[in-house]
Design an enzyme around this catalytic site. Structure first.
Site, PDB file in Angstrom:
ATOM      1  CG  HIS A  56      -1.893  -1.116   1.230  1.00  0.00           C
ATOM      2  ND1 HIS A  56      -3.058  -1.088   0.509  1.00  0.00           N
ATOM      3  CD2 HIS A  56      -1.856  -2.332   1.837  1.00  0.00           C
ATOM      4  CE1 HIS A  56      -3.702  -2.234   0.681  1.00  0.00           C
ATOM      5  NE2 HIS A  56      -2.997  -3.007   1.482  1.00  0.00           N
ATOM      6  CG  HIS A 136     -10.538  -3.019   3.735  1.00  0.00           C
ATOM      7  ND1 HIS A 136     -10.179  -2.554   2.497  1.00  0.00           N
ATOM      8  CD2 HIS A 136      -9.547  -3.869   4.115  1.00  0.00           C
ATOM      9  CE1 HIS A 136      -9.037  -3.115   2.125  1.00  0.00           C
ATOM     10  NE2 HIS A 136      -8.627  -3.913   3.094  1.00  0.00           N
ATOM     11  CG  HIS A 190     -10.189  -8.079   3.805  1.00  0.00           C
ATOM     12  ND1 HIS A 190      -9.855  -7.768   5.097  1.00  0.00           N
ATOM     13  CD2 HIS A 190      -9.106  -7.733   3.059  1.00  0.00           C
ATOM     14  CE1 HIS A 190      -8.641  -7.238   5.136  1.00  0.00           C
ATOM     15  NE2 HIS A 190      -8.153  -7.221   3.916  1.00  0.00           N
ATOM     16  CG  HIS A 246       0.096  -9.187   9.774  1.00  0.00           C
ATOM     17  ND1 HIS A 246       0.975  -8.182  10.040  1.00  0.00           N
ATOM     18  CD2 HIS A 246      -1.030  -8.588   9.285  1.00  0.00           C
ATOM     19  CE1 HIS A 246       0.421  -7.016   9.719  1.00  0.00           C
ATOM     20  NE2 HIS A 246      -0.789  -7.239   9.264  1.00  0.00           N
ATOM     21  CG  ASP A 268      -1.184  -5.774   3.886  1.00  0.00           C
ATOM     22  OD1 ASP A 268      -1.682  -5.072   2.998  1.00  0.00           O
ATOM     23  OD2 ASP A 268      -1.786  -6.071   4.925  1.00  0.00           O
ATOM     24  CB  ALA A 302      -4.371  -0.995  10.178  1.00  0.00           C
ATOM     25  N   GLY A 303      -2.478  -3.295   8.002  1.00  0.00           N
ATOM     26  CA  GLY A 303      -1.282  -3.298   7.164  1.00  0.00           C
ATOM     27  C   GLY A 303      -0.061  -3.510   8.036  1.00  0.00           C
TER      28      GLY A 303
END
Ligand SMILES: [Zn+2]
Length: 391
Positions: A56, A136, A190, A246, A268, A302-303
Protein backbone atom coordinates in the site's frame (compact mmCIF):
# COMPACT_ATOMS: atom_id res chain seq x y z
CA UNK A 1 24.46 -0.52 -27.37
CA UNK A 2 25.00 -0.57 -23.64
CA UNK A 3 27.08 -3.54 -22.58
CA UNK A 4 27.89 -4.47 -18.97
CA UNK A 5 29.30 -7.43 -17.12
CA UNK A 6 29.18 -8.41 -13.48
CA UNK A 7 31.56 -11.10 -12.23
CA UNK A 8 29.97 -12.63 -9.12
CA UNK A 9 31.15 -15.26 -6.71
CA UNK A 10 27.65 -16.73 -6.67
CA UNK A 11 24.50 -16.26 -8.75
CA UNK A 12 21.10 -17.49 -7.57
CA UNK A 13 19.00 -19.31 -10.17
CA UNK A 14 15.72 -21.18 -9.66
CA UNK A 15 17.72 -24.41 -9.33
CA UNK A 16 20.22 -23.06 -6.82
CA UNK A 17 23.54 -21.23 -6.75
CA UNK A 18 26.01 -21.08 -9.63
CA UNK A 19 29.60 -20.37 -8.57
CA UNK A 20 32.05 -17.93 -10.18
CA UNK A 21 29.90 -16.64 -13.00
CA UNK A 22 29.97 -13.65 -15.34
CA UNK A 23 26.55 -12.15 -16.07
CA UNK A 24 26.35 -10.07 -19.25
CA UNK A 25 23.71 -7.36 -19.64
CA UNK A 26 22.86 -5.54 -22.87
CA UNK A 27 20.34 -2.70 -22.89
CA UNK A 28 18.89 -3.84 -19.59
CA UNK A 29 18.45 -7.48 -20.62
CA UNK A 30 20.53 -10.41 -19.37
CA UNK A 31 22.10 -11.90 -22.49
CA UNK A 32 24.59 -14.37 -21.11
CA UNK A 33 25.58 -16.25 -17.97
CA UNK A 34 28.99 -17.85 -18.32
CA UNK A 35 31.07 -19.77 -15.78
CA UNK A 36 34.46 -18.09 -15.47
CA UNK A 37 37.79 -19.91 -15.50
CA UNK A 38 39.48 -16.99 -13.72
CA UNK A 39 39.24 -16.47 -9.96
CA UNK A 40 36.36 -14.15 -9.07
CA UNK A 41 37.69 -10.70 -8.08
CA UNK A 42 34.48 -9.70 -6.27
CA UNK A 43 33.09 -11.10 -3.05
CA UNK A 44 29.50 -10.57 -4.17
CA UNK A 45 26.37 -12.59 -4.82
CA UNK A 46 23.76 -11.76 -7.45
CA UNK A 47 20.11 -12.59 -6.87
CA UNK A 48 16.95 -11.80 -8.83
CA UNK A 49 15.36 -8.63 -7.45
CA UNK A 50 12.33 -9.21 -5.23
CA UNK A 51 8.74 -8.55 -6.38
CA UNK A 52 6.21 -7.14 -3.90
CA UNK A 53 2.81 -8.10 -5.26
CA UNK A 54 0.85 -6.42 -2.44
CA UNK A 55 2.00 -3.09 -0.97
CA UNK A 56 0.00 0.00 0.00
CA UNK A 57 2.67 2.52 0.95
CA UNK A 58 5.87 3.49 2.77
CA UNK A 59 7.61 6.59 4.22
CA UNK A 60 4.42 8.63 4.55
CA UNK A 61 3.37 7.86 0.96
CA UNK A 62 0.42 5.70 -0.09
CA UNK A 63 -1.14 4.46 -3.31
CA UNK A 64 -4.39 6.21 -2.27
CA UNK A 65 -2.64 9.60 -2.29
CA UNK A 66 -3.05 9.28 -6.07
CA UNK A 67 0.10 11.30 -6.74
CA UNK A 68 3.16 10.52 -8.80
CA UNK A 69 5.33 11.70 -5.93
CA UNK A 70 3.91 9.06 -3.57
CA UNK A 71 4.30 6.23 -6.08
CA UNK A 72 7.85 7.35 -6.78
CA UNK A 73 8.63 7.46 -3.04
CA UNK A 74 7.41 3.86 -2.82
CA UNK A 75 9.45 2.88 -5.88
CA UNK A 76 12.68 4.29 -4.41
CA UNK A 77 12.18 2.94 -0.89
CA UNK A 78 11.41 -0.52 -2.29
CA UNK A 79 14.63 -0.50 -4.31
CA UNK A 80 16.56 0.10 -1.06
CA UNK A 81 15.11 -3.18 0.16
CA UNK A 82 15.91 -5.29 -2.87
CA UNK A 83 12.56 -4.96 -4.61
CA UNK A 84 12.74 -4.50 -8.38
CA UNK A 85 9.00 -4.46 -9.18
CA UNK A 86 5.70 -4.01 -7.34
CA UNK A 87 1.92 -3.77 -7.57
CA UNK A 88 0.58 -0.59 -5.94
CA UNK A 89 -2.34 -1.66 -3.81
CA UNK A 90 -5.50 0.33 -3.06
CA UNK A 91 -7.77 0.14 0.00
CA UNK A 92 -11.53 0.54 0.39
CA UNK A 93 -12.46 4.18 -0.12
CA UNK A 94 -15.06 6.18 -2.05
CA UNK A 95 -15.25 5.23 -5.73
CA UNK A 96 -13.85 8.65 -6.66
CA UNK A 97 -10.73 8.10 -4.61
CA UNK A 98 -10.24 4.56 -5.89
CA UNK A 99 -10.59 5.81 -9.46
CA UNK A 100 -8.06 8.59 -8.83
CA UNK A 101 -5.58 6.04 -7.45
CA UNK A 102 -6.06 3.64 -10.40
CA UNK A 103 -5.68 6.50 -12.87
CA UNK A 104 -2.50 7.71 -11.17
CA UNK A 105 -0.92 4.26 -11.29
CA UNK A 106 -1.60 4.19 -15.03
CA UNK A 107 -0.13 7.68 -15.46
CA UNK A 108 2.93 6.92 -13.34
CA UNK A 109 3.65 3.78 -15.35
CA UNK A 110 3.64 5.96 -18.46
CA UNK A 111 5.74 8.67 -16.80
CA UNK A 112 8.13 6.12 -15.25
CA UNK A 113 9.29 5.82 -11.64
CA UNK A 114 12.94 5.98 -10.61
CA UNK A 115 13.36 2.88 -8.41
CA UNK A 116 11.48 -0.42 -8.50
CA UNK A 117 9.29 -0.84 -11.58
CA UNK A 118 5.59 -0.09 -11.09
CA UNK A 119 3.86 -3.12 -12.63
CA UNK A 120 0.29 -2.00 -12.11
CA UNK A 121 -2.42 -1.74 -9.50
CA UNK A 122 -4.00 -4.24 -7.13
CA UNK A 123 -7.56 -3.45 -6.08
CA UNK A 124 -8.01 -4.39 -2.41
CA UNK A 125 -11.59 -3.42 -1.59
CA UNK A 126 -14.47 -2.58 -1.62
CA UNK A 127 -15.87 -6.06 -2.48
CA UNK A 128 -15.39 -7.54 0.98
CA UNK A 129 -17.33 -9.04 3.88
CA UNK A 130 -17.69 -6.79 6.94
CA UNK A 131 -17.13 -9.78 9.26
CA UNK A 132 -13.45 -9.75 8.23
CA UNK A 133 -13.14 -6.09 7.35
CA UNK A 134 -9.71 -5.58 8.92
CA UNK A 135 -8.82 -1.94 8.25
CA UNK A 136 -11.46 -1.48 5.51
CA UNK A 137 -14.28 0.95 6.47
CA UNK A 138 -17.45 -1.12 6.82
CA UNK A 139 -19.82 1.50 5.44
CA UNK A 140 -18.05 1.42 2.07
CA UNK A 141 -17.98 -2.36 1.62
CA UNK A 142 -20.26 -3.72 -1.12
CA UNK A 143 -20.99 -6.76 -3.26
CA UNK A 144 -18.82 -7.12 -6.37
CA UNK A 145 -20.45 -5.15 -9.13
CA UNK A 146 -19.63 -5.90 -12.73
CA UNK A 147 -20.47 -2.45 -14.09
CA UNK A 148 -18.17 -0.78 -11.56
CA UNK A 149 -15.33 -3.21 -12.21
CA UNK A 150 -15.75 -2.78 -15.95
CA UNK A 151 -15.51 1.01 -15.56
CA UNK A 152 -12.35 0.69 -13.48
CA UNK A 153 -10.73 -1.75 -15.91
CA UNK A 154 -11.42 0.66 -18.76
CA UNK A 155 -9.99 3.71 -17.00
CA UNK A 156 -6.92 1.72 -15.88
CA UNK A 157 -6.17 0.81 -19.53
CA UNK A 158 -4.63 -2.56 -18.77
CA UNK A 159 -2.75 -1.50 -15.64
CA UNK A 160 -5.25 -2.96 -13.13
CA UNK A 161 -3.72 -6.41 -12.74
CA UNK A 162 -5.35 -7.92 -9.70
CA UNK A 163 -8.73 -7.67 -7.95
CA UNK A 164 -9.44 -9.00 -4.46
CA UNK A 165 -12.98 -9.96 -3.45
CA UNK A 166 -15.04 -12.03 -1.02
CA UNK A 167 -16.47 -14.99 -2.98
CA UNK A 168 -19.55 -15.55 -0.77
CA UNK A 169 -21.52 -12.79 -2.52
CA UNK A 170 -24.15 -14.41 -4.80
CA UNK A 171 -22.73 -12.94 -8.02
CA UNK A 172 -19.07 -13.50 -7.15
CA UNK A 173 -18.47 -16.74 -9.06
CA UNK A 174 -19.78 -15.27 -12.32
CA UNK A 175 -17.58 -12.20 -11.86
CA UNK A 176 -14.53 -14.35 -11.11
CA UNK A 177 -15.10 -16.32 -14.35
CA UNK A 178 -15.54 -13.11 -16.33
CA UNK A 179 -12.37 -11.54 -14.85
CA UNK A 180 -10.36 -14.70 -15.44
CA UNK A 181 -11.49 -14.64 -19.04
CA UNK A 182 -10.07 -11.11 -19.31
CA UNK A 183 -6.80 -12.25 -17.76
CA UNK A 184 -7.32 -10.30 -14.54
CA UNK A 185 -5.94 -12.05 -11.48
CA UNK A 186 -8.55 -12.56 -8.77
CA UNK A 187 -7.58 -13.06 -5.12
CA UNK A 188 -9.96 -14.13 -2.36
CA UNK A 189 -9.75 -11.92 0.71
CA UNK A 190 -11.46 -10.24 3.66
CA UNK A 191 -13.97 -13.06 3.44
CA UNK A 192 -16.03 -15.33 5.66
CA UNK A 193 -16.52 -17.91 2.90
CA UNK A 194 -16.63 -21.58 3.86
CA UNK A 195 -14.33 -24.19 2.35
CA UNK A 196 -16.77 -25.21 -0.41
CA UNK A 197 -17.33 -21.64 -1.57
CA UNK A 198 -13.60 -20.95 -1.57
CA UNK A 199 -12.93 -24.11 -3.53
CA UNK A 200 -15.64 -23.18 -6.04
CA UNK A 201 -14.06 -19.72 -6.43
CA UNK A 202 -10.63 -21.25 -7.03
CA UNK A 203 -12.12 -23.65 -9.60
CA UNK A 204 -13.93 -20.73 -11.26
CA UNK A 205 -10.59 -19.02 -11.85
CA UNK A 206 -9.55 -17.21 -8.68
CA UNK A 207 -5.78 -17.49 -8.33
CA UNK A 208 -5.42 -17.59 -4.57
CA UNK A 209 -5.95 -15.91 -1.22
CA UNK A 210 -5.02 -12.49 0.14
CA UNK A 211 -2.66 -12.45 3.19
CA UNK A 212 -3.39 -15.98 4.41
CA UNK A 213 -4.85 -16.39 7.91
CA UNK A 214 -5.57 -12.64 8.14
CA UNK A 215 -9.05 -11.42 7.16
CA UNK A 216 -10.58 -14.84 6.47
CA UNK A 217 -12.42 -17.79 8.03
CA UNK A 218 -9.90 -19.97 9.83
CA UNK A 219 -9.22 -23.71 9.78
CA UNK A 220 -11.48 -25.81 11.98
CA UNK A 221 -11.18 -29.56 11.52
CA UNK A 222 -14.87 -29.91 10.61
CA UNK A 223 -15.13 -26.53 8.92
CA UNK A 224 -11.86 -25.96 7.06
CA UNK A 225 -12.73 -22.44 5.89
CA UNK A 226 -10.69 -20.27 3.54
CA UNK A 227 -7.48 -21.19 5.34
CA UNK A 228 -8.24 -24.90 4.86
CA UNK A 229 -8.75 -24.31 1.14
CA UNK A 230 -5.56 -22.25 0.82
CA UNK A 231 -3.50 -24.92 2.57
CA UNK A 232 -4.96 -27.91 0.75
CA UNK A 233 -5.84 -26.93 -2.83
CA UNK A 234 -2.83 -27.44 -5.07
CA UNK A 235 -2.87 -24.42 -7.34
CA UNK A 236 -3.94 -21.85 -4.71
CA UNK A 237 -1.50 -18.92 -4.54
CA UNK A 238 -1.15 -17.99 -0.90
CA UNK A 239 0.02 -14.53 0.11
CA UNK A 240 1.52 -14.30 3.57
CA UNK A 241 2.83 -11.46 5.75
CA UNK A 242 5.88 -12.84 7.53
CA UNK A 243 6.56 -10.02 9.98
CA UNK A 244 6.13 -12.12 13.13
CA UNK A 245 2.99 -10.13 14.12
CA UNK A 246 0.37 -11.01 11.52
CA UNK A 247 0.99 -14.76 11.57
CA UNK A 248 2.60 -16.92 14.27
CA UNK A 249 5.90 -18.45 13.10
CA UNK A 250 4.45 -21.97 13.48
CA UNK A 251 1.49 -21.02 11.26
CA UNK A 252 3.99 -19.65 8.71
CA UNK A 253 5.81 -22.99 8.82
CA UNK A 254 2.53 -24.87 8.26
CA UNK A 255 1.68 -22.71 5.24
CA UNK A 256 5.21 -23.18 3.92
CA UNK A 257 4.90 -26.98 4.18
CA UNK A 258 1.46 -27.03 2.58
CA UNK A 259 1.82 -24.44 -0.17
CA UNK A 260 5.38 -24.93 -1.43
CA UNK A 261 6.03 -22.73 -4.45
CA UNK A 262 2.59 -21.15 -4.11
CA UNK A 263 3.52 -19.41 -0.88
CA UNK A 264 4.11 -15.77 -1.82
CA UNK A 265 5.85 -13.28 0.47
CA UNK A 266 4.12 -9.90 0.49
CA UNK A 267 4.63 -6.91 2.76
CA UNK A 268 1.11 -5.36 2.82
CA UNK A 269 3.20 -2.37 4.00
CA UNK A 270 1.43 0.94 4.65
CA UNK A 271 2.65 4.53 4.91
CA UNK A 272 4.08 4.19 8.44
CA UNK A 273 6.77 1.87 7.05
CA UNK A 274 10.20 3.44 7.65
CA UNK A 275 8.60 6.15 9.85
CA UNK A 276 8.54 6.88 13.61
CA UNK A 277 5.78 5.72 15.98
CA UNK A 278 2.58 7.77 15.70
CA UNK A 279 -0.82 8.18 14.04
CA UNK A 280 -1.22 7.57 10.32
CA UNK A 281 -4.05 7.07 7.84
CA UNK A 282 -4.81 3.93 5.88
CA UNK A 283 -7.37 5.16 3.38
CA UNK A 284 -9.80 7.19 5.49
CA UNK A 285 -9.13 5.20 8.66
CA UNK A 286 -6.89 6.65 11.35
CA UNK A 287 -4.48 4.01 12.62
CA UNK A 288 -1.70 3.96 15.17
CA UNK A 289 1.80 2.57 14.67
CA UNK A 290 3.82 1.53 17.71
CA UNK A 291 7.06 -0.44 17.48
CA UNK A 292 6.33 -1.41 13.87
CA UNK A 293 2.83 -2.78 14.57
CA UNK A 294 -0.08 -0.82 13.04
CA UNK A 295 -3.59 -1.10 14.51
CA UNK A 296 -6.98 0.55 14.06
CA UNK A 297 -8.76 2.02 17.09
CA UNK A 298 -10.67 -1.31 17.33
CA UNK A 299 -7.36 -3.14 17.66
CA UNK A 300 -7.39 -4.73 14.17
CA UNK A 301 -4.03 -5.00 12.42
CA UNK A 302 -3.93 -2.37 9.68
CA UNK A 303 -1.28 -3.30 7.16
CA UNK A 304 2.33 -3.82 8.15
CA UNK A 305 5.64 -1.98 8.27
CA UNK A 306 7.48 -4.97 6.86
CA UNK A 307 10.06 -4.84 4.09
CA UNK A 308 10.40 -7.76 1.69
CA UNK A 309 14.11 -8.40 2.38
CA UNK A 310 13.20 -8.76 6.04
CA UNK A 311 10.31 -11.09 5.15
CA UNK A 312 12.78 -13.37 3.33
CA UNK A 313 15.00 -13.60 6.43
CA UNK A 314 11.98 -14.20 8.67
CA UNK A 315 10.71 -16.99 6.40
CA UNK A 316 14.13 -18.65 6.49
CA UNK A 317 14.20 -18.41 10.30
CA UNK A 318 10.59 -19.46 10.94
CA UNK A 319 10.72 -22.46 8.61
CA UNK A 320 14.31 -23.62 8.91
CA UNK A 321 14.69 -23.03 5.19
CA UNK A 322 17.92 -21.89 3.55
CA UNK A 323 18.20 -18.20 2.70
CA UNK A 324 18.32 -18.88 -1.06
CA UNK A 325 15.18 -21.04 -1.01
CA UNK A 326 13.36 -18.41 1.06
CA UNK A 327 14.44 -15.75 -1.46
CA UNK A 328 12.55 -17.53 -4.25
CA UNK A 329 9.27 -16.96 -2.33
CA UNK A 330 9.82 -13.23 -2.83
CA UNK A 331 11.16 -13.31 -6.39
CA UNK A 332 10.71 -16.28 -8.73
CA UNK A 333 7.41 -17.54 -7.29
CA UNK A 334 5.67 -14.13 -7.29
CA UNK A 335 6.80 -13.67 -10.91
CA UNK A 336 5.21 -17.03 -11.76
CA UNK A 337 2.06 -16.10 -9.85
CA UNK A 338 1.67 -12.90 -11.87
CA UNK A 339 2.51 -14.72 -15.11
CA UNK A 340 5.55 -12.51 -15.74
CA UNK A 341 8.26 -15.12 -15.12
CA UNK A 342 9.18 -14.95 -18.82
CA UNK A 343 10.74 -11.53 -18.09
CA UNK A 344 11.19 -11.15 -14.32
CA UNK A 345 11.96 -13.13 -11.17
CA UNK A 346 15.04 -15.07 -12.21
CA UNK A 347 18.55 -14.63 -13.53
CA UNK A 348 18.64 -16.23 -16.97
CA UNK A 349 19.25 -15.18 -20.57
CA UNK A 350 16.51 -12.95 -22.06
CA UNK A 351 15.24 -11.86 -18.62
CA UNK A 352 15.15 -8.19 -17.58
CA UNK A 353 18.25 -7.40 -15.49
CA UNK A 354 16.46 -6.67 -12.20
CA UNK A 355 19.16 -7.76 -9.79
CA UNK A 356 20.17 -7.52 -6.16
CA UNK A 357 23.82 -7.48 -5.10
CA UNK A 358 24.65 -8.91 -1.67
CA UNK A 359 28.00 -8.89 0.09
CA UNK A 360 29.50 -11.93 1.80
CA UNK A 361 27.39 -11.31 4.92
CA UNK A 362 24.19 -11.36 2.81
CA UNK A 363 23.79 -7.60 3.27
CA UNK A 364 22.09 -5.79 0.43
CA UNK A 365 24.57 -3.42 -1.20
CA UNK A 366 22.87 -2.59 -4.50
CA UNK A 367 19.71 -3.03 -6.54
CA UNK A 368 19.63 -2.87 -10.33
CA UNK A 369 16.47 -2.30 -12.34
CA UNK A 370 16.68 -2.89 -16.10
CA UNK A 371 20.45 -3.11 -15.69
CA UNK A 372 20.79 0.30 -14.02
CA UNK A 373 21.78 0.86 -10.41
CA UNK A 374 18.76 2.36 -8.63
CA UNK A 375 20.15 1.86 -5.12
CA UNK A 376 23.65 1.39 -3.76
CA UNK A 377 25.06 1.43 -0.23
CA UNK A 378 28.53 2.76 0.56
CA UNK A 379 29.79 -0.83 0.48
CA UNK A 380 29.09 -1.14 -3.21
CA UNK A 381 32.10 -0.68 -5.46
CA UNK A 382 31.31 0.69 -8.94
CA UNK A 383 34.09 -1.52 -10.25
CA UNK A 384 31.92 -4.58 -9.66
CA UNK A 385 30.34 -3.60 -12.98
CA UNK A 386 32.67 -3.58 -15.96
CA UNK A 387 32.01 -2.18 -19.41
CA UNK A 388 34.08 -4.30 -21.77
CA UNK A 389 34.10 -3.51 -25.47
CA UNK A 390 31.73 -5.80 -27.25
CA UNK A 391 33.43 -8.35 -29.48
ZN1 LIG B 1 -5.98 -6.59 3.55
Amino acid sequence: MEFKQIHAKQVLTPVGWLDNVIVTIQNGIITDITPSDKPCPNQIKLLPALIDTHIHGVMGADTMDATHESLNTMSNFLAQHGVGAFLATTVTESHDKIEAALRQVKNSIQQGVTGATLLGSYLEGPFFNAIHKGAHPEALLQAPDRATIEKWLILAEGTLKCIALAPEYPNALAIIKWLRHQNIRVMIGHTNADYQTTKAALLAGASGVVHCYNGMSGLHHRNPGVVGAALSIDHCQTEIIVDGHHVHPAAVAIAHKCCGENLLLITDAMRATGMPNGDYYLGQLRVHMKDNVVRTDDGNLAGSTLTLDCAVNNLANFTNTSFDKAWLHGSYYPAKALGIDNTLGSIAPDKIANLVVLNEQNQLIATLVKGNIVYQSNQFNEQYITHPKQV
